[in-house]
Design a protein around this motif. Structure first.
Motif, mmCIF file in Angstrom:
data_model
loop_
_atom_site.group_PDB
_atom_site.id
_atom_site.type_symbol
_atom_site.label_atom_id
_atom_site.label_comp_id
_atom_site.label_asym_id
_atom_site.label_seq_id
_atom_site.Cartn_x
_atom_site.Cartn_y
_atom_site.Cartn_z
ATOM 1 N N THR A 201 47.709 35.090 70.702
ATOM 2 C CA THR A 201 46.566 35.967 70.463
ATOM 3 C C THR A 201 46.015 36.537 71.769
ATOM 4 O OG1 THR A 201 44.939 34.176 70.654
ATOM 5 C CG2 THR A 201 45.934 34.551 68.478
ATOM 6 N N ALA A 202 45.175 37.568 71.629
ATOM 7 C CA ALA A 202 44.562 38.199 72.801
ATOM 8 C C ALA A 202 43.682 37.214 73.557
ATOM 9 C CB ALA A 202 43.746 39.414 72.371
ATOM 10 N N GLN A 203 42.983 36.355 72.821
ATOM 11 C CA GLN A 203 42.065 35.398 73.448
ATOM 12 C C GLN A 203 42.804 34.306 74.227
ATOM 13 O OE1 GLN A 203 41.973 36.246 70.164
ATOM 14 N NE2 GLN A 203 40.278 37.721 70.374
ATOM 15 N N GLU A 204 44.058 34.058 73.857
ATOM 16 C CA GLU A 204 44.827 32.981 74.488
ATOM 17 C C GLU A 204 46.162 33.493 75.037
ATOM 18 O OE1 GLU A 204 45.177 30.257 71.280
ATOM 19 O OE2 GLU A 204 43.138 29.499 71.441
ATOM 20 N N SER A 205 46.220 34.789 75.362
ATOM 21 C CA SER A 205 47.491 35.418 75.757
ATOM 22 C C SER A 205 48.122 34.758 76.976
ATOM 23 C CB SER A 205 47.276 36.906 76.029
ATOM 24 O OG SER A 205 46.342 37.096 77.082
ATOM 25 N N LEU A 206 47.321 34.541 78.003
ATOM 26 C CA LEU A 206 47.865 34.020 79.254
ATOM 27 C C LEU A 206 48.330 32.579 79.114
ATOM 28 C CD1 LEU A 206 48.393 34.647 82.236
ATOM 29 C CD2 LEU A 206 46.124 33.760 82.746
ATOM 30 N N VAL A 207 47.518 31.764 78.463
ATOM 31 C CA VAL A 207 47.849 30.344 78.333
ATOM 32 C C VAL A 207 49.039 30.138 77.398
ATOM 33 C CG1 VAL A 207 47.002 28.104 77.577
ATOM 34 C CG2 VAL A 207 45.524 29.616 78.888
#
Length: 242
Positions: A201-207
């Motif tokens: 998701t966008a909120q957790e993209s990097l992780v």
């Protein structure tokens, strides 16, 4: 501190770093800042066994790749780097993964990233046995070099939908794109065997991208031990009796 809050903090940190690119008018400055941010982030959070740099990849047959924005490579078994006027050259054997870094994830940049990774995967790689104090381990089977694209935004209206999946199916073999992260939109990891995509998701993209990347790197183990004699053959040397 809850783990989820820690992960969200890391994402906010990266987002703030990349936001500076939006205020840079010159395209080269934007590109340089984005490359620095992604490389710096991976250097800080990847295990220390991995190095990350912008580099050109070479092989023992004298061929070289296009310049790659971010290369994850090994220092222990295959470290043989040359720095020529600020341009880093790495042996193909040392490479775990290569990434193209752009502002936006779209068709044009997927195609460009695919051509870049093909120039790396097409290079010749050697693999030597490894000698330990307890014996010798046979030469490691060559792994497939991981490829990806890292951006801030995504250009498709449907996000990580049909348009992206179409591009992933088109680029196969040496041109395959395995993963990507559009920081403000989400992340993806492509499984060409199962023909499936894991979307973050966008909120957790990097992780979500980072944890999947670590998993893939762990599965590779270590890189092959480089055959230094293969590289030495490119030199003009003579053997004589004494």
């Amino acid at each position: 501190m809850a783990l989820k809050k820690l992960f969200n903090g890391l994402q906010d940190e990266m987002s703030a770093m990349l936001k500076l690119s939006k205020y840079m008018s010159h395209p080269v400055d934007k590109g340089d800042n984005s490359e620095y941010c992604w490389i710096d982030w991976m250097r800080r959070y990847l295990p220390k066994r991995y190095s990350v740099d912008k580099a050109t990849i070479i092989d023992s047959k004298g061929k070289e790749s296009n310049q790659i924005d971010a290369v994850i490579y090994d220092r222990q078994y295959s470290y043989l780097a040359f720095n020529q006027n600020g341009r880093l050259y790495l042996p193909a054997e040392s490479v775990y993964a290569v990434f193209e870094i752009k502002q936006t994830l779209n068709k044009q940049h997927i195609e460009y990233a695919a051509s870049k990774v093909e120039s790396v995967r097409a290079l010749h790689r050697t693999s030597n046995p490894v000698v330990y104090s307890t014996g010798t381990q046979s030469a490691k089977k060559l792994h497939t070099i991981l490829s990806g694209i890292l951006t801030t935004d995504i250009g498709w209206k449907d996000g990580f939908g049909k348009a992206l999946k179409k591009e992933l199916k088109i680029h196969t073999g040496l041109f395959q794109i395995d993963c990507g992260c559009a920081l403000n939109a989400g992340s993806f990891f492509y499984d060409s065997v199962k023909q499936s995509v894991i979307i973050g998701t966008a909120q957790e993209s990097l992780v979500s991208f980072f944890l999947q990347l670590l998993s893939k790197l762990q599965a590779m183990g270590t890189v092959p031990a480089i055959d230094l004699n293969a590289y030495a053959k490119t030199l003009t040397m003579q053997t004589s009796k004494i």
